[in-house]
Design a protein around this motif. Sequence first.
Motif, short mmCIF file in Angstrom:
data_model
loop_
_atom_site.label_atom_id
_atom_site.label_comp_id
_atom_site.label_asym_id
_atom_site.label_seq_id
_atom_site.Cartn_x
_atom_site.Cartn_y
_atom_site.Cartn_z
N ASP A 187 0.85 -1.19 0.00
CA ASP A 187 0.00 0.00 0.00
C ASP A 187 0.88 1.23 0.00
OD1 ASP A 187 -3.14 0.57 0.52
OD2 ASP A 187 -1.93 2.17 1.39
N ILE A 188 0.38 2.29 -0.61
CA ILE A 188 1.16 3.52 -0.71
C ILE A 188 1.25 4.25 0.64
CG2 ILE A 188 -0.78 5.03 -1.31
CD1 ILE A 188 1.12 6.31 -3.41
N ASN A 189 0.35 3.92 1.57
CA ASN A 189 0.30 4.58 2.87
C ASN A 189 1.09 3.77 3.90
OD1 ASN A 189 -0.30 5.77 5.30
ND2 ASN A 189 -2.51 5.83 4.99
N PRO A 190 2.23 4.27 4.36
CA PRO A 190 3.03 3.50 5.34
C PRO A 190 2.28 3.22 6.64
CG PRO A 190 4.33 5.28 4.39
CD PRO A 190 2.92 5.50 3.96
N ALA A 191 1.44 4.17 7.08
CA ALA A 191 0.70 3.95 8.33
C ALA A 191 -0.28 2.80 8.17
CB ALA A 191 -0.05 5.22 8.72
N ALA A 192 -0.92 2.67 7.00
CA ALA A 192 -1.84 1.56 6.77
C ALA A 192 -1.11 0.23 6.81
CB ALA A 192 -2.56 1.75 5.44
N VAL A 193 0.09 0.19 6.24
CA VAL A 193 0.89 -1.03 6.27
C VAL A 193 1.29 -1.37 7.70
CG1 VAL A 193 3.05 -2.10 5.52
CG2 VAL A 193 1.69 -0.75 3.91
N ARG A 194 1.68 -0.35 8.48
CA ARG A 194 2.00 -0.59 9.89
C ARG A 194 0.81 -1.19 10.63
NH1 ARG A 194 3.11 4.76 12.54
NH2 ARG A 194 2.93 3.46 14.42
N LEU A 195 -0.38 -0.64 10.37
CA LEU A 195 -1.58 -1.14 11.03
C LEU A 195 -1.86 -2.58 10.63
CD1 LEU A 195 -4.08 -0.92 12.74
CD2 LEU A 195 -5.19 0.39 10.91
N LEU A 196 -1.75 -2.89 9.34
CA LEU A 196 -1.97 -4.27 8.90
C LEU A 196 -0.96 -5.22 9.53
CD1 LEU A 196 -3.22 -6.47 7.14
CD2 LEU A 196 -1.80 -5.66 5.24
N GLN A 197 0.30 -4.82 9.57
CA GLN A 197 1.33 -5.69 10.17
C GLN A 197 1.02 -5.98 11.63
OE1 GLN A 197 4.63 -3.13 9.15
NE2 GLN A 197 5.29 -4.44 7.45
N ALA A 198 0.60 -4.94 12.36
CA ALA A 198 0.29 -5.15 13.77
C ALA A 198 -0.95 -6.01 13.95
CB ALA A 198 0.11 -3.80 14.46
N ARG A 199 -1.97 -5.80 13.10
CA ARG A 199 -3.19 -6.62 13.20
C ARG A 199 -2.87 -8.08 12.95
NH1 ARG A 199 -8.06 -4.17 9.76
NH2 ARG A 199 -9.24 -5.60 11.09
N CYS A 200 -2.06 -8.36 11.94
CA CYS A 200 -1.70 -9.75 11.64
C CYS A 200 -0.88 -10.36 12.77
CB CYS A 200 -0.94 -9.82 10.32
SG CYS A 200 -1.99 -9.55 8.87
#
Length: 540
Positions: A187-200
């Motif tokens: 994803d182009i949004n680093p914060a969204a990727v951080r959130l996904l990584q933490a959720r997983c």
Amino acid sequence: MNAHDLDTDGTLISAAEVARLAGVTRAAVSNWRRRHADFPEAVGGGRNALFALSEVTGWLERQRKSSDVSDEVLVWQTLRASRGDDMVAGIAEVAEMFLDGDLDCFDESTRLRLRRMAEQSSPADVVSGLTDRLVSSGGSHTTRQLARAVARIAGNFSGTVFDPACGPGALLLAMEPAGPAKLVGQDINPAAVRLLQARCALLGLDLDAEAADSLQRDAWPEVRAELVVCDPPVGLIDWGRDDLLLDARWEFGLPTKAEGELAWLQHCYAHVAPGGRVVMVMPPSVAYRRAGKRIRAELVRRGVLEQIIALPAGMVSSHQQPVHVWVLAKPTGQQRSAATVRMVDLTNGDPMDLPELVAGRSVDVPVIDLLDEAVDLTPSAYLTNRQDDQAIQYSDARESLLAALDQIRDLVPRLSPGSGSIDGGVLRLSDLARAGIVEITDRTATSVSDQLDTDFLRGFLRSSSNMSRSTSASGTYRADVRGSRVPQMGIDEQRRYAEAFRALDSAEAAMRELSRIGMDLINLARDGLTSGALSPEQRK
């Protein structure tokens, strides 16, 4: 505890958040502001008025409209006060702090609320609820109901699932693998990727994810997934075409600058393994825009387009327009090209209760019929032209409607006038749970004692007063059932109420089915009358 005991001073909320807090529509809040002189004055926000949370909760309590503020509401407001519009990063921080076991960056009351929420469900559920609230606030992220629809269309799979526009992970986390699965996202949004990584990480899922523009900086050029899902950005004026003119991904043709969605579609197809599938959300206009005709024709001609499903309106938080889901299948070396494309029209369905893909809502269209001058791939264009059996369908639907009406007449219970209130005390569900009388699940509770009837309990959990204590997310209520209250009654009286609640549940299910049949009937009649398949009866 009442609203005035809560640490709400200094927190500002919007009119939409007032509506969610009170369990009403935004229009109701507007009416309150006009009709009630004592409704709290806006304290900021200009056209997007903001109100003091403490004043709103006090007013709601005085009006007896709602006075309980959920922990999730207060945590959300704390994040909004500190993060402003960057709520994705704020929720990512909450998820990462749950992982580290360190919530010290929050004030004591917020730490208490987060811990209490996690104890009542789990850290992963807390983060999921905040993410749903983010989507329901009008962001461009994929809603939970759209993710569920895509997952249902995708079906079970094994292996790798890839989403090149993953955001906080709605699609990836909604998939239903038949065995061990590897999640890959970008994803182009680093914060969204951080959130996904933490959720997983909270869920114990295997994930690889990178932050970058998928079309211009593909982080996974070697990935060939068994399933690719995507809800891409739409309406991009320039997706980088001039820099990608010779890119090998444009297997079906180079998209124009205005056809960014077809660039995303081909990017997804380039990442699917032979025998795998692409399940992708698309705006309806992609099915018929003139600029994309050549690419659509090539997809059909090559036999990779398997089906297009038109979903009902209300699946996207940012608008009320319907969306399509395109399904592509990459053939193996021995497979022959499909001779038909399935067109499915679910636009008249309930977005909260997606109907089955049943006969009468789908048709297999021969490839040759699609390759005309327009190459229009809009499902309704093919379903409304089935005149040969429309008269039979209409007759069957009419009989089904009349039978459903007879059934509902027998199901609706007869109820006598009451006194206007229920005598006796009330019990909190959390107290019943601590006493071992009930077991609480995600959205409801079950009695484990002969002192309490389960149907009586669940009937009162669905009361308006208990639902008003719920938290809105993705257009639905996420009930905080531990704060719900049920009246104290003897078991015989409970069973009398339970019988009425069971009758109402049966009537409600029948009414939903009646609504579905009725809308089918109306649309069949309208299409039949306008196409010539049906005609009005002659008056005698």
